[in-house]
Design an enzyme around this catalytic site. Structure first.
Site, mmCIF file in Angstrom:
data_model
loop_
_atom_site.group_PDB
_atom_site.id
_atom_site.type_symbol
_atom_site.label_atom_id
_atom_site.label_comp_id
_atom_site.label_asym_id
_atom_site.label_seq_id
_atom_site.Cartn_x
_atom_site.Cartn_y
_atom_site.Cartn_z
ATOM 1 C CD1 TRP A 133 83.784 -43.993 -16.913
ATOM 2 C CD2 TRP A 133 82.194 -42.584 -17.617
ATOM 3 N NE1 TRP A 133 84.279 -43.313 -17.996
ATOM 4 C CE2 TRP A 133 83.330 -42.438 -18.455
ATOM 5 C CE3 TRP A 133 81.072 -41.799 -17.874
ATOM 6 C CZ2 TRP A 133 83.361 -41.547 -19.518
ATOM 7 C CZ3 TRP A 133 81.098 -40.905 -18.932
ATOM 8 C CH2 TRP A 133 82.242 -40.777 -19.737
ATOM 9 C CG ASN A 134 80.585 -45.404 -21.290
ATOM 10 O OD1 ASN A 134 80.542 -46.399 -20.567
ATOM 11 N ND2 ASN A 134 80.940 -45.475 -22.560
ATOM 12 C CE LYS A 157 84.529 -51.847 -9.966
ATOM 13 N NZ LYS A 157 84.177 -50.394 -9.807
ATOM 14 N N PRO A 158 79.871 -51.538 -10.083
ATOM 15 C CG PRO A 158 78.449 -49.977 -9.087
ATOM 16 C CD PRO A 158 78.999 -51.369 -8.912
ATOM 17 C CB ALA A 159 82.256 -46.921 -13.241
ATOM 18 N N GLY A 210 84.894 -52.216 -20.685
ATOM 19 C CA GLY A 210 85.859 -51.194 -20.308
ATOM 20 C C GLY A 210 87.061 -51.217 -21.232
ATOM 21 C CB SER A 211 90.390 -49.701 -20.857
ATOM 22 O OG SER A 211 91.023 -50.375 -19.784
ATOM 23 C CD GLU A 232 81.453 -53.030 -25.220
ATOM 24 O OE1 GLU A 232 82.337 -52.271 -25.678
ATOM 25 O OE2 GLU A 232 80.482 -52.632 -24.573
ATOM 26 C CG LEU A 233 87.946 -55.793 -23.991
ATOM 27 C CD1 LEU A 233 89.213 -56.590 -24.193
ATOM 28 C CD2 LEU A 233 87.726 -55.486 -22.515
ATOM 29 C CB CYS A 266 82.847 -48.581 -26.501
ATOM 30 S SG CYS A 266 83.277 -48.646 -24.756
ATOM 31 C CD GLU A 366 87.844 -45.971 -27.085
ATOM 32 O OE1 GLU A 366 86.632 -46.207 -27.238
ATOM 33 O OE2 GLU A 366 88.588 -46.651 -26.343
#
Length: 462
Positions: A133-134, A157-159, A210-211, A232-233, A266, A366
């Site tokens: 989402w960010n 699939k977007p947030a 994401g996470s 990319e976490l 991130c 984080e």
């Protein structure tokens, strides 16, 4: 599966729009369309794919103000940051429009006069992306652009919090002639859609931002069909200020890194590690500038720090601040809130903490919020030890004018993206990605298109 998604404004809690969630059957059909159309899209020559990508970028730029307003409404980020993100997003499309024409193979000298050896590249197939989402625009284009440039078909699939920006981008792609089966969007909860992507035989690659826990789950679930994965976490970025640093530069760049998108990135600085000989001056100058940051609704042009995205994120930030204070941290500014859980808006005022030690939660988790914890060091190897004491390795920053110190920090910091006297290192033409549990693969630069390609080796007998 959920039937609809309510998109709200995190600055006010107001409902912006309710959109239908795709059913399992609709998602399956979209994946099938993308898989089948791949055989057509891969035949489109690289120059034509490049032309379409350039047209898409231009179309987005022509609608920049409208897109930025939508982005601010659904994400809460200041309007100037949203405008900047549109530019950042199109920079990836522009870059990979050119890289589409640079997908070279090679010939290898054979060990026999009767053979020729040829190496070529070809697209992997249908790519399924899950984006956060960010950065609802840039995180999509830095996946979609190299995929389409390489000749892959693409579905995203977007947030749930920010689907509208992505939907607008896909709509504009269709308007310039990119086929509807080449690039698609589906909506739903990640817990519903993710397993459909990973289980599908139609999908040949998963790309995710994401996470780390979700990324690990996607990697595990992709193993049964041996999909390509790019991840990319999470991050927990250190920012080291050495004794010889230009303090004014370090302060300004720390603020630039930390408070973009209210600290919800991130790669923003999460742990500020300052040499004790300059700590007092650094903290004083930093606090003076942080106090002047304007907090408010992102649609107001002078806003510099917007809201936190939701209650879960807000509770985590407050918990970290309270834990630090309970263990002896001193609040230099901030620790103020404007939130209403019933209305659904959450503001955390920019906060600076000093006397932070490595035992506090904020030094291990984080934050994803506008909080700067300052801890001290005496020897540079101790700063490196603190910086590396995390399973994450996405981004790190350091400030020094001593080239020997800089070379040492570059060599021994275990992070994939490093800024030396630079709090904003990201660029479409440079490889972005993490080490350790912060991910697999790179996005951006010439490295960013490689994950969308297969290498094929041909040995020809003469």
């Amino acid at each position: 599966m959920t039937k609809s998604i309510q998109v709200t404004n995190p600055a006010t809690g107001e409902l912006i729009r309710e959109i239908p969630a795709d059913t399992e059957e609709e998602i399956h059909q979209a994946l099938k369309r993308g898989h089948e159309y791949f055989q057509e899209w891969r035949k489109v020559n690289a120059h034509e794919r490049s032309r379409l990508l350039k047209a898409w970028s231009e179309k987005i730029q022509n609608n920049k103000e409208t897109i930025a307003e939508v982005m601010t409404l659904e994400s809460g980020k200041p309007i100037q940051e949203s405008l900047g993100e549109v530019n950042y997003a199109t920079s990836y499309i522009d870059w990979y429009a050119e890289e589409a024409k640079r997908l070279y193979g090679r010939t290898i000298p054979a060990a026999s006069e009767t053979k020729r050896i040829i190496v070529s590249k070809q697209p992997v197939g249908l790519v399924a992306a899950i984006t956060p989402w960010n950065f609802p625009a840039a995180m999509m284009t830095r996946k979609a652009a190299p995929a389409l440039a390489a000749g892959c078909t693409f579905i995203v699939k977007p947030a749930e919090e920010t689907p509208l920006t992505t939907m607008k981008f896909i709509e504009l792609a269709y308007e310039v002639g990119i086929p509807e089966s080449a690039v698609q969007v589906v909506n739903g909860r990640g817990s519903d859609v993710g397993p459909l992507f990973t289980a599908s035989d139609f999908v040949r690659k998963i790309t995710f931002t994401g996470s780390t826990p979700v990324g690990k789950s996607l990697i595990k679930n992709s193993a049964d069909t041996v999909k390509h994965v790019s991840m990319e976490l999470g991050g927990h970025a250190p920012l080291i200020v050495a004794a010889d640093a230009d303090i004014d530069v370090a302060v300004d760049q720390t603020i630039a890194s930390k408070f973009r998108n209210a600290g919800q990135t991130c790669i923003c600085a999460n742990r500020v590690i300052v040499h004790d000989s300059i700590a007092e001056e650094f903290a004083k100058k930093l606090t003076e500038k942080v106090k002047r940051l304007k907090v408010g609704n992102g649609l107001e042009k002078d806003t510099q720090v917007g809201p936190v995205i939701n209650e879960k994120g807000y509770d985590k930030i407050v918990s970290q601040i309270n834990d630090a204070i309970d263990q002896g941290a001193e609040v230099l500014c901030g620790n103020q809130y404007h939130a209403d859980k019933e209305q659904g808006y959450f503001f955390v005022y920019p906060t600076v903490l000093q006397n932070v030690d490595v035992g506090m939660k904020i030094m291990h988790e984080e934050t994803f919020g506008p909080v700067i914890p300052i801890t001290l060091f005496k020897e540079i190897d101790k700063a490196v030890e603190i910086a590396n004491s995390t399973p994450f390795g996405l981004a790190a920053y350091f400030f020094t004018n001593n080239y020997k110190v800089g070379a040492y920090l570059h060599d021994y910091l275990d992070f994939g993206v490093i800024g030396w006297n630079d709090g904003a290192p990201s660029a479409a033409h440079a490889p972005f990605g993490g080490m350790k549990e912060s991910g697999l693969g790179r996005e951006g630069g010439v490295e960013g298109i490689e994950p969308y390609l297969e290498t094929k080796y041909l040995s020809v007998g003469l």
